[in-house]
Write a protein that holds these residues in place. Structure first.
Motif, PDB file in Angstrom:
ATOM      1  N   ALA A  24       0.841  -1.216   0.000  1.00  0.00           N
ATOM      2  CA  ALA A  24       0.000   0.000   0.000  1.00  0.00           C
ATOM      3  C   ALA A  24       0.864   1.248   0.000  1.00  0.00           C
ATOM      4  O   ALA A  24       0.370   2.365   0.153  1.00  0.00           O
ATOM      5  CB  ALA A  24      -0.924   0.009   1.213  1.00  0.00           C
ATOM      6  N   GLY A  25       2.179   1.062  -0.134  1.00  0.00           N
ATOM      7  CA  GLY A  25       3.092   2.209  -0.182  1.00  0.00           C
ATOM      8  C   GLY A  25       3.453   2.746   1.188  1.00  0.00           C
ATOM      9  O   GLY A  25       4.022   3.831   1.306  1.00  0.00           O
ATOM     10  N   ASN A  26       3.121   2.014   2.248  1.00  0.00           N
ATOM     11  CA  ASN A  26       3.526   2.420   3.599  1.00  0.00           C
ATOM     12  C   ASN A  26       5.003   2.110   3.809  1.00  0.00           C
ATOM     13  O   ASN A  26       5.455   1.005   3.482  1.00  0.00           O
ATOM     14  CB  ASN A  26       2.708   1.666   4.658  1.00  0.00           C
ATOM     15  N   PRO A  97     -10.256   8.722   2.838  1.00  0.00           N
ATOM     16  CA  PRO A  97      -8.994   8.742   3.580  1.00  0.00           C
ATOM     17  C   PRO A  97      -8.594   7.392   4.150  1.00  0.00           C
ATOM     18  O   PRO A  97      -9.299   6.394   4.005  1.00  0.00           O
ATOM     19  CB  PRO A  97      -9.305   9.721   4.711  1.00  0.00           C
ATOM     20  N   PHE A  98      -7.445   7.410   4.859  1.00  0.00           N
ATOM     21  CA  PHE A  98      -6.967   6.266   5.645  1.00  0.00           C
ATOM     22  C   PHE A  98      -6.657   5.039   4.775  1.00  0.00           C
ATOM     23  O   PHE A  98      -6.768   3.906   5.242  1.00  0.00           O
ATOM     24  CB  PHE A  98      -7.979   5.869   6.725  1.00  0.00           C
ATOM     25  N   ILE A  99      -6.227   5.239   3.529  1.00  0.00           N
ATOM     26  CA  ILE A  99      -5.954   4.081   2.649  1.00  0.00           C
ATOM     27  C   ILE A  99      -4.757   3.285   3.180  1.00  0.00           C
ATOM     28  O   ILE A  99      -4.772   2.063   3.240  1.00  0.00           O
ATOM     29  CB  ILE A  99      -5.737   4.531   1.187  1.00  0.00           C
ATOM     30  N   GLY A 100      -3.697   4.020   3.629  1.00  0.00           N
ATOM     31  CA  GLY A 100      -2.499   3.319   4.121  1.00  0.00           C
ATOM     32  C   GLY A 100      -2.805   2.481   5.352  1.00  0.00           C
ATOM     33  O   GLY A 100      -2.478   1.291   5.405  1.00  0.00           O
ATOM     34  N   GLY A 317     -10.590  16.458  17.104  1.00  0.00           N
ATOM     35  CA  GLY A 317     -11.547  16.770  16.035  1.00  0.00           C
ATOM     36  C   GLY A 317     -11.013  16.295  14.693  1.00  0.00           C
ATOM     37  O   GLY A 317     -11.761  16.032  13.757  1.00  0.00           O
ATOM     38  N   ALA A 318      -9.677  16.185  14.609  1.00  0.00           N
ATOM     39  CA  ALA A 318      -9.082  15.682  13.362  1.00  0.00           C
ATOM     40  C   ALA A 318      -9.103  14.159  13.397  1.00  0.00           C
ATOM     41  O   ALA A 318      -8.987  13.551  14.466  1.00  0.00           O
ATOM     42  CB  ALA A 318      -7.639  16.169  13.229  1.00  0.00           C
ATOM     43  N   GLY A 319      -9.242  13.566  12.229  1.00  0.00           N
ATOM     44  CA  GLY A 319      -9.164  12.107  12.135  1.00  0.00           C
ATOM     45  C   GLY A 319      -7.700  11.681  12.094  1.00  0.00           C
ATOM     46  O   GLY A 319      -6.839  12.473  11.737  1.00  0.00           O
ATOM     47  N   HIS A 320      -7.446  10.463  12.512  1.00  0.00           N
ATOM     48  CA  HIS A 320      -6.059   9.962  12.517  1.00  0.00           C
ATOM     49  C   HIS A 320      -6.032   8.461  12.228  1.00  0.00           C
ATOM     50  O   HIS A 320      -7.010   7.761  12.468  1.00  0.00           O
ATOM     51  CB  HIS A 320      -5.408  10.218  13.884  1.00  0.00           C
ATOM     52  N   ASP A 321      -4.861   8.004  11.761  1.00  0.00           N
ATOM     53  CA  ASP A 321      -4.710   6.570  11.476  1.00  0.00           C
ATOM     54  C   ASP A 321      -4.961   5.727  12.720  1.00  0.00           C
ATOM     55  O   ASP A 321      -5.367   4.557  12.618  1.00  0.00           O
ATOM     56  CB  ASP A 321      -3.303   6.309  10.926  1.00  0.00           C
TER      57      ASP A 321
END
Ligand code: HGY
Ligand code: MN
Ligand code: MN
Length: 382
Positions: A24-26, A97-100, A317-321
């Motif tokens: 996934a390119g991580n 979002p959150f593809i990785g 409030g922000a999204g995160h992995d």
């Protein structure tokens, strides 16, 4: 991303980690434990960002993880440490979002791989063009021996600065809904079409955008944003026949977020109907709110105390992995103060002293977890 991988891979290698790039390119750097085959702790964040961004959102968390490995100076811990730099968290290119991090929890499916960017390139082709194989995505999934996930990240808001705290523990991450709305009217001549005969999709979208703002202003814990608008044909002297707008709704309560989203869809349909337009909407993301692991929270509080700071807790409030990794493993986050509360903009910054405190906190955390009977017990089960 290649340049970014090259720089960070060199630092990870120099710090003693074995570096790979997953399907996934991580970017992934594994720092060995004192014993072979030991369980692992993941430290990570994302390497991608938004257009015209600041220099710290995401990548600072990866570099703090690198700095922690460097600070170990070859000393090994009872667990391995895997540093992960996620390839895609913001959702800018493919709208989702959150593809990785989804790759680590096994949620990159054919539907996601078929998403297209503005140029019509699919996620699948983007992975292949980077020299990777979507067929190998399962190998990117978390190892069964993963003990926990920890993420350092800038707060991206005003709270820590207002309290004059350098660090905070994240107790939960707000849920978010991302949608796309298309108002379909009738393009026509701006000079010859009387106002009462128009089906102006840009005026309809504008009326709705103001309603979005008014709705969110009623609840201090609710935010709703229209971040992008595309009007066609986009000429000064043509009434817009088609307008596409995005919606981003966030709240710590999934029920409030869902009810707000439903009401805004209803409002858009009502405005379109009254103006003789039609409306098409689609959900790009429906991400529930996620609580961080209670045990990791106590350890993070303690590590923040060890740096001489007050162990404040915040809701992000922000999204995160971390909210994706939390589906599979205990997840925790440590926030750093954001001067001016500015983020997703070149004015985004951090204080070097706060970064030093974050590294000090990270070293305390690693030491606490290395001596944690709770973690030993998890390690014996892993
Ligand atoms: O938009 C966000 O929640 C974050 O920047 N990914
Ligand atoms: Mn961001
Ligand atoms: Mn981020």
């Amino acid at each position: 991303m290649r340049d970014c991988h090259r720089e960070i891979a060199a630092w990870l290698t120099a710090a003693g980690a074995a570096v790979t790039v997953d399907a996934a390119g991580n970017l992934r750097g594994l720092y060995p434990a004192s014993q072979r085959g030991a369980a692992r702790l993941i430290l990570g964040s994302h390497l991608d960002t938004v257009p015209n961004a600041g220099a710290y959102d995401g990548v600072l968390g990866v570099l703090i993880a690198v700095a922690l490995l460097e600070s170990l100076r070859g000393q090994s811990l009872p667990f391995a440490v895997e540093v992960v730099g996620f390839s895609e968290e913001e959702g800018v290119r493919f709208g989702t979002p959150f593809i990785g991090s989804r790759a680590l929890v096994g949620r990159v499916d054919d539907q996601l791989l078929s998403l297209q960017d503005a140029a019509g390139a699919s996620l699948r082709s983007a992975i292949e063009n980077f020299g990777l194989s979507p067929a190998e995505l399962t190998s990117a999934e978390l190892h069964h021996d993963t003990l926990a996930y920890l993420e350092f990240h800038i707060e991206q808001g005003p709270v820590l600065e207002s309290l004059n705290y350098p660090l905070a523990a994240v107790e939960a991450i707000a849920g978010q809904t991302r949608m796309e709305f298309v108002f379909l009217g009738r393009a026509n001549h701006a000079g010859t079409t009387p106002m009462h005969l128009r089906r102006d999709s840009l005026a309809a979208a504008a009326e709705w955008i103001v309603a979005v703002e008014h709705t969110a202003q009623k609840d201090p814990d609710l935010v709703a944003t229209v971040g992008r608008i595309d009007a066609k044909p986009g000429a000064t002297n043509v009434i817009a026949g088609e307008v596409c707008v995005t919606l981003d709704v966030r709240h710590k309560s999934d029920d409030v977020r869902q009810r707000t989203t439903d009401a805004l869809v209803e409002n858009a349909l009502h405005i379109a109907d009254r103006r003789g337009l039609s409306l098409v909407s689609r959900v790009l993301l429906d991400q529930c709110a996620v609580a961080m692991d209670s045990y990791l929270l106590t350890e993070i509080d303690q590590a923040i105390r060890m740096t001489g700071s007050h162990p404040h807790r915040v809701v992000s409030g922000a999204g995160h992995d971390a909210m994706i990794l939390a589906e599979k493993v205990p997840a925790g986050m440590i926030f750093l103060r954001t001067p001016g509360g500015i983020s997703h903009d070149p004015a985004e910054s951090v204080d070097v002293a706060d970064v030093a405190k974050a590294i000090e906190c990270g070293l305390c955390l690693l030491d606490q977890l290395a001596h944690s009977s709770r973690l030993q017990e998890r390690m014996s089960r892993a």
